[in-house]
Design a protein around this motif. Structure first.
Motif, PDB file in Angstrom:
ATOM      1  N   TYR A  68     -90.561 -24.566  11.898  1.00 55.68           N
ATOM      2  CA  TYR A  68     -91.418 -24.132  12.944  1.00 55.68           C
ATOM      3  C   TYR A  68     -92.805 -22.811  12.419  1.00 55.68           C
ATOM      4  CZ  TYR A  68     -92.957 -22.262  18.187  1.00 55.68           C
ATOM      5  OH  TYR A  68     -93.022 -21.748  18.806  1.00 55.68           O
ATOM      6  N   GLU A  70     -93.793 -23.132   9.921  1.00 62.10           N
ATOM      7  CA  GLU A  70     -95.417 -22.968   8.700  1.00 62.10           C
ATOM      8  C   GLU A  70     -96.185 -23.707   9.879  1.00 62.10           C
ATOM      9  OE1 GLU A  70     -94.181 -26.364   5.990  1.00 62.10           O
ATOM     10  OE2 GLU A  70     -93.308 -24.729   5.979  1.00 62.10           O
ATOM     11  N   LYS A  71     -95.894 -24.605  10.532  1.00 58.96           N
ATOM     12  CA  LYS A  71     -96.614 -24.850  11.519  1.00 58.96           C
ATOM     13  C   LYS A  71     -97.230 -24.149  12.846  1.00 58.96           C
ATOM     14  CE  LYS A  71     -93.889 -29.505  12.883  1.00 58.96           C
ATOM     15  NZ  LYS A  71     -93.574 -30.190  13.928  1.00 58.96           N
ATOM     16  N   ARG A  72     -95.971 -23.105  13.611  1.00 58.09           N
ATOM     17  CA  ARG A  72     -97.129 -22.526  14.201  1.00 58.09           C
ATOM     18  C   ARG A  72     -97.299 -20.676  14.496  1.00 58.09           C
ATOM     19  NH1 ARG A  72     -94.995 -25.253  19.949  1.00 58.09           N
ATOM     20  NH2 ARG A  72     -94.541 -27.329  18.972  1.00 58.09           N
ATOM     21  N   GLY A  73     -96.978 -21.084  12.865  1.00 56.16           N
ATOM     22  CA  GLY A  73     -95.762 -19.382  12.952  1.00 56.16           C
ATOM     23  C   GLY A  73     -95.503 -18.780  13.396  1.00 56.16           C
ATOM     24  N   GLN A  77     -89.736 -19.594  20.225  1.00 54.85           N
ATOM     25  CA  GLN A  77     -89.658 -20.643  19.791  1.00 54.85           C
ATOM     26  C   GLN A  77     -89.387 -21.615  21.161  1.00 54.85           C
ATOM     27  OE1 GLN A  77     -86.038 -22.404  18.619  1.00 54.85           O
ATOM     28  NE2 GLN A  77     -87.292 -23.898  17.783  1.00 54.85           N
TER      29      GLN A  77
END
Ligand code: ZN
Length: 133
Positions: A68, A70-73, A77
């Motif tokens: 998560y 990695e993709k969105r910072g 969540q």
């Protein structure tokens, strides 16, 4: 159907670093931490009012929280809503055409029974149903 916001799950790179903000700046109290092996995550619980913030740090670089971030910072969540009977709630969601990530409840932090709804069915929010005794 849902009773209250049980908790808000926040994905973070480091619990130690993030706790400085929640404790020292916001003045919140750390109630405890727990490793949830199933989700490859270490959770820090910060109660506030009748809900809580759960900080989530990945214990594995392949875990869902690591992916998560990695993709969105870092960031919010998921939002967890309390239900009385999770099996019944899951059935009701399915009857209403909601796509479930978890068709059966699993165990989350604090021994809660949890199930995630698919964000495609919730207008983009990862929603968790959560039953606690
Ligand atoms: Zn949660």
């Amino acid at each position: 159907m849902v009773k209250k916001v049980d908790h808000i799950g926040v994905a973070v790179k480091s619990l130690d670093e993030t706790l400085k903000f929640y404790k020292d700046v916001l003045g919140m109290k750390l109630e405890g931490t727990e490793v949830v092996e199933d989700q490859k995550v270490k959770v820090a619980f910060l109660p506030i009012g009748d809900t809580e913030i759960e900080l989530l740090e990945s214990t594995d670089k392949e875990g869902p929280i690591a992916r998560y971030i990695e993709k969105r910072g870092e960031g919010i969540q998921h939002i967890a809503f309390r239900v009385d009977d999770i099996e019944k709630a899951i059935e009701e969601m399915k009857e209403k055409g909601i796509r479930m990530i978890d068709e059966k409840p699993r165990y989350g932090a604090g021994g809660a029974k949890i199930a995630f709804l698919h964000p495609k069915s919730t207008h983009g929010v990862l929603v968790e149903l959560c039953e606690r005794k």
